[in-house]
Design a protein around this motif. Structure first.
Motif, PDB file in Angstrom:
ATOM      1  N   GLU A  69      -6.351  14.584   7.962  1.00 25.90           N
ATOM      2  CA  GLU A  69      -6.034  15.822   7.325  1.00 25.90           C
ATOM      3  C   GLU A  69      -4.966  14.901   7.505  1.00 25.90           C
ATOM      4  OE1 GLU A  69      -4.422  18.494   4.657  1.00 25.90           O
ATOM      5  OE2 GLU A  69      -6.542  17.255   4.936  1.00 25.90           O
ATOM      6  N   VAL A  70      -3.469  14.686   8.159  1.00 25.90           N
ATOM      7  CA  VAL A  70      -3.092  14.574   8.530  1.00 25.90           C
ATOM      8  C   VAL A  70      -2.355  13.122   7.347  1.00 25.90           C
ATOM      9  CG1 VAL A  70      -0.456  13.427  10.308  1.00 25.90           C
ATOM     10  CG2 VAL A  70      -2.145  15.461  11.016  1.00 25.90           C
ATOM     11  N   ALA A  71      -3.443  12.106   8.165  1.00 30.69           N
ATOM     12  CA  ALA A  71      -3.031  10.810   6.415  1.00 30.69           C
ATOM     13  C   ALA A  71      -2.803  11.325   5.563  1.00 30.69           C
ATOM     14  CB  ALA A  71      -4.696  10.140   7.146  1.00 30.69           C
ATOM     15  N   ARG A  72      -3.691  12.398   4.568  1.00 28.05           N
ATOM     16  CA  ARG A  72      -3.964  12.411   3.359  1.00 28.05           C
ATOM     17  C   ARG A  72      -2.649  12.951   3.265  1.00 28.05           C
ATOM     18  NH1 ARG A  72      -4.404  16.450   0.929  1.00 28.05           N
ATOM     19  NH2 ARG A  72      -4.355  18.706   2.323  1.00 28.05           N
ATOM     20  N   ARG A  73      -1.877  13.555   3.857  1.00 28.89           N
ATOM     21  CA  ARG A  73      -1.054  14.726   3.194  1.00 28.89           C
ATOM     22  C   ARG A  73       0.418  13.207   3.958  1.00 28.89           C
ATOM     23  NH1 ARG A  73      -0.348  20.492   7.210  1.00 28.89           N
ATOM     24  NH2 ARG A  73      -1.893  21.221   6.224  1.00 28.89           N
ATOM     25  N   LEU A  74       0.368  12.684   4.704  1.00 28.70           N
ATOM     26  CA  LEU A  74       2.186  11.693   4.707  1.00 28.70           C
ATOM     27  C   LEU A  74       1.191  10.716   3.387  1.00 28.70           C
ATOM     28  CD1 LEU A  74       4.284  10.979   6.037  1.00 28.70           C
ATOM     29  CD2 LEU A  74       2.985   9.484   7.464  1.00 28.70           C
ATOM     30  N   SER A  75       0.280  10.568   3.379  1.00 29.55           N
ATOM     31  CA  SER A  75      -0.177   9.429   1.759  1.00 29.55           C
ATOM     32  C   SER A  75       0.796   9.892   0.738  1.00 29.55           C
ATOM     33  CB  SER A  75      -1.321   9.053   1.953  1.00 29.55           C
ATOM     34  OG  SER A  75      -2.393   8.301   3.116  1.00 29.55           O
ATOM     35  N   ALA A  76       0.374  11.154   0.427  1.00 32.34           N
ATOM     36  CA  ALA A  76       0.096  11.617  -1.007  1.00 32.34           C
ATOM     37  C   ALA A  76       2.499  11.552  -0.951  1.00 32.34           C
ATOM     38  CB  ALA A  76       0.224  13.035  -0.251  1.00 32.34           C
ATOM     39  N   GLN A  77       2.431  11.163   0.416  1.00 32.43           N
ATOM     40  CA  GLN A  77       4.477  11.855  -0.186  1.00 32.43           C
ATOM     41  C   GLN A  77       4.440  10.307  -0.726  1.00 32.43           C
ATOM     42  OE1 GLN A  77       6.897  12.814   2.899  1.00 32.43           O
ATOM     43  NE2 GLN A  77       5.299  13.855   3.814  1.00 32.43           N
ATOM     44  N   PHE A  78       3.807   9.041   0.284  1.00 30.74           N
ATOM     45  CA  PHE A  78       3.507   7.797  -0.514  1.00 30.74           C
ATOM     46  C   PHE A  78       3.306   7.725  -2.003  1.00 30.74           C
ATOM     47  CE2 PHE A  78       3.718   7.090   4.282  1.00 30.74           C
ATOM     48  CZ  PHE A  78       4.954   6.052   4.610  1.00 30.74           C
ATOM     49  N   ALA A  79       2.363   8.186  -2.240  1.00 34.53           N
ATOM     50  CA  ALA A  79       2.111   8.337  -3.443  1.00 34.53           C
ATOM     51  C   ALA A  79       2.888   8.441  -4.607  1.00 34.53           C
ATOM     52  CB  ALA A  79       0.860   8.911  -3.891  1.00 34.53           C
ATOM     53  N   GLU A  80       4.127   9.731  -3.846  1.00 37.07           N
ATOM     54  CA  GLU A  80       4.533  10.647  -5.499  1.00 37.07           C
ATOM     55  C   GLU A  80       5.654   9.815  -4.913  1.00 37.07           C
ATOM     56  OE1 GLU A  80       3.540  14.355  -4.119  1.00 37.07           O
ATOM     57  OE2 GLU A  80       2.171  14.309  -4.520  1.00 37.07           O
ATOM     58  N   SER A  81       6.030   9.160  -4.441  1.00 34.91           N
ATOM     59  CA  SER A  81       7.394   8.131  -4.273  1.00 34.91           C
ATOM     60  C   SER A  81       8.525   8.797  -3.276  1.00 34.91           C
ATOM     61  CB  SER A  81       7.851   7.827  -5.315  1.00 34.91           C
ATOM     62  OG  SER A  81       7.488   6.763  -5.993  1.00 34.91           O
ATOM     63  N   LYS A  82       7.896   9.917  -2.808  1.00 36.83           N
ATOM     64  CA  LYS A  82       8.852  11.010  -1.873  1.00 36.83           C
ATOM     65  C   LYS A  82       9.648  10.326  -0.487  1.00 36.83           C
ATOM     66  CE  LYS A  82       6.644  15.289  -4.017  1.00 36.83           C
ATOM     67  NZ  LYS A  82       6.225  16.332  -3.185  1.00 36.83           N
ATOM     68  N   THR A  83       8.958   9.372   0.101  1.00 32.96           N
ATOM     69  CA  THR A  83       9.165   8.033   0.699  1.00 32.96           C
ATOM     70  C   THR A  83      10.080   7.688   0.934  1.00 32.96           C
ATOM     71  OG1 THR A  83       7.263   6.533   0.846  1.00 32.96           O
ATOM     72  CG2 THR A  83       6.998   8.642   2.312  1.00 32.96           C
ATOM     73  N   LYS A  84      11.338   6.938   1.843  1.00 34.81           N
ATOM     74  CA  LYS A  84      12.359   5.969   0.764  1.00 34.81           C
ATOM     75  C   LYS A  84      12.117   4.829   2.221  1.00 34.81           C
ATOM     76  CE  LYS A  84      17.140   4.401   0.730  1.00 34.81           C
ATOM     77  NZ  LYS A  84      18.303   5.743   1.186  1.00 34.81           N
ATOM     78  N   LYS A  85      11.780   3.750   1.597  1.00 38.38           N
ATOM     79  CA  LYS A  85      11.715   2.639   2.539  1.00 38.38           C
ATOM     80  C   LYS A  85      12.880   1.946   2.628  1.00 38.38           C
ATOM     81  CE  LYS A  85       8.232   2.895   0.061  1.00 38.38           C
ATOM     82  NZ  LYS A  85       6.844   2.547  -1.115  1.00 38.38           N
ATOM     83  N   THR A  86      13.044   0.762   3.122  1.00 38.48           N
ATOM     84  CA  THR A  86      14.378   0.237   3.443  1.00 38.48           C
ATOM     85  C   THR A  86      13.850  -1.478   4.282  1.00 38.48           C
ATOM     86  OG1 THR A  86      15.783   1.467   3.255  1.00 38.48           O
ATOM     87  CG2 THR A  86      16.561  -0.698   3.948  1.00 38.48           C
ATOM     88  N   TYR A  87      13.266  -2.277   3.061  1.00 36.87           N
ATOM     89  CA  TYR A  87      12.931  -3.867   3.665  1.00 36.87           C
ATOM     90  C   TYR A  87      14.318  -4.686   3.249  1.00 36.87           C
ATOM     91  CZ  TYR A  87       8.247  -2.609   2.443  1.00 36.87           C
ATOM     92  OH  TYR A  87       7.585  -1.743   2.162  1.00 36.87           O
ATOM     93  N   HIS A  88      14.092  -5.610   4.619  1.00 32.02           N
ATOM     94  CA  HIS A  88      14.925  -6.661   4.212  1.00 32.02           C
ATOM     95  C   HIS A  88      14.535  -8.232   4.232  1.00 32.02           C
ATOM     96  CE1 HIS A  88      18.118  -4.233   6.446  1.00 32.02           C
ATOM     97  NE2 HIS A  88      18.852  -4.808   5.651  1.00 32.02           N
ATOM     98  N   CYS A  89      15.013  -8.773   2.873  1.00 30.47           N
ATOM     99  CA  CYS A  89      14.141 -10.185   2.663  1.00 30.47           C
ATOM    100  C   CYS A  89      15.049 -11.631   2.258  1.00 30.47           C
ATOM    101  CB  CYS A  89      13.119  -9.980   1.909  1.00 30.47           C
ATOM    102  SG  CYS A  89      14.138  -9.707  -0.057  1.00 30.47           S
ATOM    103  N   LEU A  90      15.031 -12.699   2.561  1.00 30.00           N
ATOM    104  CA  LEU A  90      15.843 -13.972   2.359  1.00 30.00           C
ATOM    105  C   LEU A  90      14.424 -14.642   1.284  1.00 30.00           C
ATOM    106  CD1 LEU A  90      17.147 -15.879   3.664  1.00 30.00           C
ATOM    107  CD2 LEU A  90      16.166 -17.023   4.839  1.00 30.00           C
ATOM    108  N   VAL A  91      15.398 -14.366   0.619  1.00 30.43           N
ATOM    109  CA  VAL A  91      15.019 -15.064  -1.244  1.00 30.43           C
ATOM    110  C   VAL A  91      15.584 -16.833  -1.623  1.00 30.43           C
ATOM    111  CG1 VAL A  91      14.503 -12.856  -1.752  1.00 30.43           C
ATOM    112  CG2 VAL A  91      16.472 -13.958  -2.401  1.00 30.43           C
ATOM    113  N   ARG A  92      14.910 -17.506  -2.565  1.00 33.40           N
ATOM    114  CA  ARG A  92      15.547 -18.582  -3.471  1.00 33.40           C
ATOM    115  C   ARG A  92      16.912 -18.484  -4.551  1.00 33.40           C
ATOM    116  NH1 ARG A  92      12.116 -21.788  -7.265  1.00 33.40           N
ATOM    117  NH2 ARG A  92      12.447 -19.904  -8.820  1.00 33.40           N
ATOM    118  N   GLY A  93      17.973 -18.755  -3.782  1.00 36.35           N
ATOM    119  CA  GLY A  93      18.794 -18.971  -4.744  1.00 36.35           C
ATOM    120  C   GLY A  93      19.558 -17.655  -4.662  1.00 36.35           C
ATOM    121  N   TYR A  94      20.387 -17.530  -5.335  1.00 38.50           N
ATOM    122  CA  TYR A  94      21.757 -16.755  -5.600  1.00 38.50           C
ATOM    123  C   TYR A  94      21.301 -15.637  -6.151  1.00 38.50           C
ATOM    124  CZ  TYR A  94      24.850 -20.158  -3.580  1.00 38.50           C
ATOM    125  OH  TYR A  94      25.807 -20.588  -2.224  1.00 38.50           O
ATOM    126  N   CYS A  95      21.493 -13.441  -5.018  1.00 40.00           N
ATOM    127  CA  CYS A  95      20.769 -12.314  -6.855  1.00 40.00           C
ATOM    128  C   CYS A  95      22.749 -12.681  -6.899  1.00 40.00           C
ATOM    129  CB  CYS A  95      20.551 -11.940  -5.682  1.00 40.00           C
ATOM    130  SG  CYS A  95      19.131 -12.681  -5.782  1.00 40.00           S
TER     131      CYS A  95
END
Length: 242
Positions: A69-95
């Motif tokens: 039940e808790v998994a379902r409730r929190l998954s709904a926040q992800f599905a509805e884009s109500k969470t904020k996720k921040t990543y870091h990555c290294l990519v080819r080239g200049y951005c």
């Protein structure tokens, strides 16, 4: 190996997932005994239920629930884009200093065979924002070029489509370093040679913000970079151009 727990209460547990570890066994990797679900079950003494996913090669914040039940409730926040996720990555080239990749993505289904993922269904909205934190110029030949250009980015995906960040930056012509599926084989070959001990998919889920599914209190979780990422970033400092 014991997982680093970032947060735990009676409803949730969050860890800093190491690169190379599955979140749970899949149909294509059901013979593997090691996965986050199994480790956390042994570590906490409780059954855990996945809320969201991180690719095998991706490290960082991963949340699980102690009940469906808790998994379902929190998954709904992800599905509805109500969470904020921040990543870091290294990519080819200049951005650019900052930008937004707005490019619809079709659903991916895992399958056996040489082409591991099959595109199915219609394309769905997908948006990824990024900020360039630093850029580098290495005097190392890559394919027909006499140097290697790289950018270190902070990235925020609005949705959570499968491989969204990796697919978006491939589309943007800035594939992630260490990405065996969507990356540049020339960059990966050179990166593996010069960073042999630390070479990995350069993608890390740095932080996650959401509301607790039971108390509704805002929660911010942060995960430190792995030693391999830190080692690579330290080596790159000599070649910064910004």
């Amino acid at each position: 190996m014991t997982l680093v727990i970032l947060f735990q209460d009676e409803h949730l547990v969050a860890v800093n997932k190491p690169a190379g570890l599955l979140v749970h066994r899949t149909n294509l990797a059901k013979d593997e005994e090691d996965a986050v679900v199994q480790r956390l079950r042994d570590q906490t003494g409780k059954w855990v239920f996945p809320v969201h996913r991180l690719d095998r090669g991706t490290s960082g914040v991963l949340v699980m629930a102690f009940s469906p039940e808790v998994a379902r409730r929190l998954s709904a926040q992800f599905a509805e884009s109500k969470t904020k996720k921040t990543y870091h990555c290294l990519v080819r080239g200049y951005c650019d200093d900052y930008g937004v990749i707005n490019y619809p993505l079709a659903k991916l289904n895992e399958q056996k065979g040489r082409s591991r993922f099959k595109i199915e269904g219609t394309e769905r909205e997908a948006e990824t924002s990024f900020t360039r934190l630093s850029q580098y110029l290495l005097p190392v030949p890559v394919s027909r070029y006499d140097s290697m250009r790289l950018s270190w980015l902070e990235v925020t995906p609005k949705q959570g489509r499968k491989h969204q960040i990796r697919r978006h930056f491939k589309h943007h012509l800035n594939p992630l370093v260490g990405d065996s599926c969507y990356g540049c084989r020339h960059i990966n070959k050179v990166a593996k040679e010069i960073w042999s001990d630390d070479f990995r998919l350069m993608l890390h889920a740095s932080s996650l913000e959401f509301n607790h599914p039971i108390t509704n209190q805002p929660i911010t979780l942060k995960a430190d970079f792995s030693d391999k990422i830190i080692n690579i970033l330290n080596k790159l400092e000599y070649y910064r151009t910004d």
